[in-house]
Write a protein that holds these residues in place. Sequence first.
Motif, mmCIF file in Angstrom:
data_model
loop_
_atom_site.group_PDB
_atom_site.id
_atom_site.type_symbol
_atom_site.label_atom_id
_atom_site.label_comp_id
_atom_site.label_asym_id
_atom_site.label_seq_id
_atom_site.Cartn_x
_atom_site.Cartn_y
_atom_site.Cartn_z
ATOM 1 N N ALA A 145 46.347 16.307 16.695
ATOM 2 C CA ALA A 145 47.758 15.902 16.687
ATOM 3 C C ALA A 145 48.503 16.644 17.791
ATOM 4 C CB ALA A 145 48.385 16.189 15.330
ATOM 5 N N PHE A 146 49.291 15.901 18.574
ATOM 6 C CA PHE A 146 50.085 16.455 19.670
ATOM 7 C C PHE A 146 51.568 16.225 19.379
ATOM 8 C CE2 PHE A 146 45.968 15.500 21.385
ATOM 9 C CZ PHE A 146 45.708 16.480 22.319
ATOM 10 N N GLN A 147 52.389 17.132 19.902
ATOM 11 C CA GLN A 147 53.841 16.996 19.751
ATOM 12 C C GLN A 147 54.513 17.639 20.956
ATOM 13 O OE1 GLN A 147 56.434 19.305 16.825
ATOM 14 N NE2 GLN A 147 56.178 17.343 15.739
ATOM 15 N N THR A 148 55.490 16.943 21.513
ATOM 16 C CA THR A 148 56.229 17.472 22.653
ATOM 17 C C THR A 148 57.694 17.097 22.517
ATOM 18 O OG1 THR A 148 56.295 17.588 25.074
ATOM 19 C CG2 THR A 148 55.889 15.435 24.108
ATOM 20 N N SER A 149 58.567 17.892 23.147
ATOM 21 C CA SER A 149 60.019 17.696 23.041
ATOM 22 C C SER A 149 60.635 17.641 24.427
ATOM 23 C CB SER A 149 60.658 18.833 22.233
ATOM 24 O OG SER A 149 60.110 18.886 20.932
ATOM 25 N N ALA A 150 61.830 16.995 24.487
ATOM 26 C CA ALA A 150 62.566 16.870 25.748
ATOM 27 C C ALA A 150 64.037 16.647 25.424
ATOM 28 C CB ALA A 150 62.008 15.724 26.582
ATOM 29 N N PRO A 151 64.929 16.842 26.418
ATOM 30 C CA PRO A 151 66.370 16.666 26.153
ATOM 31 C C PRO A 151 66.757 15.239 25.815
ATOM 32 C CG PRO A 151 66.009 18.008 28.110
ATOM 33 C CD PRO A 151 64.695 17.447 27.734
ATOM 34 N N SER A 152 65.932 14.249 26.180
ATOM 35 C CA SER A 152 66.268 12.857 25.878
ATOM 36 C C SER A 152 65.040 12.157 25.321
ATOM 37 C CB SER A 152 66.764 12.134 27.135
ATOM 38 O OG SER A 152 65.722 12.046 28.093
ATOM 39 N N ALA A 153 65.281 11.013 24.687
ATOM 40 C CA ALA A 153 64.178 10.274 24.081
ATOM 41 C C ALA A 153 63.218 9.758 25.143
ATOM 42 C CB ALA A 153 64.728 9.117 23.244
ATOM 43 N N LYS A 154 63.770 9.208 26.239
ATOM 44 C CA LYS A 154 62.914 8.692 27.300
ATOM 45 C C LYS A 154 62.116 9.805 27.964
ATOM 46 C CE LYS A 154 65.737 4.627 28.387
ATOM 47 N NZ LYS A 154 66.482 3.898 29.446
ATOM 48 N N ALA A 155 62.756 10.964 28.130
ATOM 49 C CA ALA A 155 62.045 12.091 28.739
ATOM 50 C C ALA A 155 60.909 12.563 27.837
ATOM 51 C CB ALA A 155 63.015 13.232 29.019
ATOM 52 N N ALA A 156 61.136 12.572 26.520
ATOM 53 C CA ALA A 156 60.073 12.973 25.594
ATOM 54 C C ALA A 156 58.900 12.006 25.664
ATOM 55 C CB ALA A 156 60.625 13.046 24.170
ATOM 56 N N LEU A 157 59.199 10.695 25.690
ATOM 57 C CA LEU A 157 58.125 9.702 25.791
ATOM 58 C C LEU A 157 57.401 9.815 27.130
ATOM 59 C CD1 LEU A 157 56.655 7.307 24.548
ATOM 60 C CD2 LEU A 157 58.421 5.803 25.516
ATOM 61 N N ALA A 158 58.171 10.063 28.199
ATOM 62 C CA ALA A 158 57.548 10.204 29.517
ATOM 63 C C ALA A 158 56.629 11.419 29.558
ATOM 64 C CB ALA A 158 58.630 10.311 30.590
ATOM 65 N N ARG A 159 57.069 12.527 28.956
ATOM 66 C CA ARG A 159 56.212 13.714 28.919
ATOM 67 C C ARG A 159 54.933 13.442 28.129
ATOM 68 N NH1 ARG A 159 59.720 19.269 28.078
ATOM 69 N NH2 ARG A 159 61.149 19.018 29.855
ATOM 70 N N ALA A 160 55.074 12.739 27.005
ATOM 71 C CA ALA A 160 53.891 12.438 26.187
ATOM 72 C C ALA A 160 52.896 11.584 26.967
ATOM 73 C CB ALA A 160 54.311 11.735 24.900
ATOM 74 N N ASN A 161 53.386 10.518 27.602
ATOM 75 C CA ASN A 161 52.490 9.656 28.378
ATOM 76 C C ASN A 161 51.891 10.397 29.566
ATOM 77 O OD1 ASN A 161 52.874 7.401 26.717
ATOM 78 N ND2 ASN A 161 54.742 6.808 27.820
ATOM 79 N N ALA A 162 52.697 11.253 30.198
ATOM 80 C CA ALA A 162 52.184 12.027 31.328
ATOM 81 C C ALA A 162 51.083 12.977 30.872
ATOM 82 C CB ALA A 162 53.319 12.805 31.983
ATOM 83 N N HIS A 163 51.278 13.588 29.717
ATOM 84 C CA HIS A 163 50.255 14.506 29.214
ATOM 85 C C HIS A 163 48.981 13.748 28.835
ATOM 86 C CE1 HIS A 163 48.236 17.394 26.573
ATOM 87 N NE2 HIS A 163 48.865 18.319 27.285
ATOM 88 N N ILE A 164 49.129 12.574 28.229
ATOM 89 C CA ILE A 164 47.949 11.776 27.873
ATOM 90 C C ILE A 164 47.171 11.386 29.126
ATOM 91 C CG2 ILE A 164 47.202 9.570 26.906
ATOM 92 C CD1 ILE A 164 49.507 9.783 24.914
ATOM 93 N N ASP A 165 47.889 10.898 30.135
ATOM 94 C CA ASP A 165 47.216 10.495 31.374
ATOM 95 C C ASP A 165 46.548 11.686 32.055
ATOM 96 O OD1 ASP A 165 48.100 7.945 30.891
ATOM 97 O OD2 ASP A 165 49.857 8.112 32.211
#
Length: 484
Positions: free
Chosen positions: A154-174
């Motif tokens: 299980a992974f979890q990441t946070s960001a100041p905005s919803a789009k930034a959080a999703l972008a970080r998650a996808n970037a980490h997966i890639d």
Amino acid sequence: MSESRSPDTPQDAAKPSLGRRLLGVLLGWAARGSSMRPRTRRAAYLLLATAILSVIWGLTIAFIAVAPVTYTTSWTMILPGTGSGLSVNFESIGQASTSANSSYSSSSLDPKVNYRAIAESPAVLERAASTVDMHPDDYGKPKIKLTDQTALIAFQTSAPSAKAALARANAHIDAFNEVIEQLRNDEQARREAVIRRSLESYDRTLKETQRKLLEFQSTSGLVSMEQFKELTLSVEALKDTLETRDGELSALNARLATLSSRLGLDAGQAGGVIALQRDARYQALLTQAAEQAASLDEARGKWGERNPEVINLAAGLDSLERSLASRMRQLLPRQTSRNQNALRAASGHANQDTLVGELITLDTQRRGVISELATGRANLAARQQRLDNSVAKAAQLQDLLREQQVATAVYTTALAKIDIGQIDPFASYPMLQILDPPPLPEKADSLGIKLAIVGALAASVFSIIGLILLWIRKPYLLRLQQSV
């Protein structure tokens, strides 16, 4: 000088120690408190409680006001736990196989722990930060949780905005998948390099064995073991044929002996009988001689030996006999006079034609079998000589073929492993799949605010409890002072 008093006198022992006296003074002051009246004291306690609660909640409200807003997204990845295997058989050469055990077959190694270390490695974090145009120090590490007795990460990441959080998650997966794929490719490249270095040695060995084999085949005349086996089988087959022919010859000799004894002729004489029976002139003379002999016998019975008619008939019969003998010599020049008499006697029996023909046929068959036996024995001797000369060569050829086959199997198997190994690249780094992809957070993370409120409530409760204890302290402290 005055005498000094011992400190251990009974008077000193009856007095309390300095520490006990100080403790009694403190307890007395705490028990009696100040000299404020109850109303004034109550107002002071209320003011103190208000001040404490104001500080607690003021700090809490300030924290909530200035705390940054964060959006958290999470995702789950899974590692399949089964191994795989592949085997390829090469006819008359060998086998190439590859297998991958289950990722969880070892109790000392857990691929989830390895993958967590890779996910938190600088290589992955730097790639992910570069994808979202951030500095690695500002990107931070995602929270990773391993679930026991499962293949889930299980992974979890946070960001100041919803789009930034999703972008970080996808970037980490890639980035994570890219690093894993890079490790797999590097492992395969290293393995392939080792195998290819070995292939050079295997190729030299294979070419050397092929050269020796071709050189031996060209000089020895023995090309394959099948050729040697065929020669061995042909020798055995020829021996069986000769044994069969020997049996046939024995049977023919027995039949010829029986038939010759019955006819009183041998095979050569039987041929003469057939020749005489087929000659029309000889048969005509033989018929005339038989008729002349019959007339002579009849005349002798009537008139006796000295009768002129009998003498003329006898002279005619002698003339016919001479003609028969002359004709027989013409037809059968090699027959003796004794054989000629036997042939003449046999040629006059027409009912023996079948037996004579059978005798000739049997003799012809016997001669054919004898010829075949002679030819077969000559061939057997030649083939046996070739076989004896080929035994040592066959053993040497077998050794060379075995060396060539082993070299071919090793080379082919090593070459096949390069391609087979690429079929399953998940041997060392198991396949990783996204079980639950990261969603776009719908609302900000309120966990910090909730924790701040819970902390403020707890601080308020403990503060009030402390003030209550201070308010009701006098009776208990007075009792404690009296006991001291």
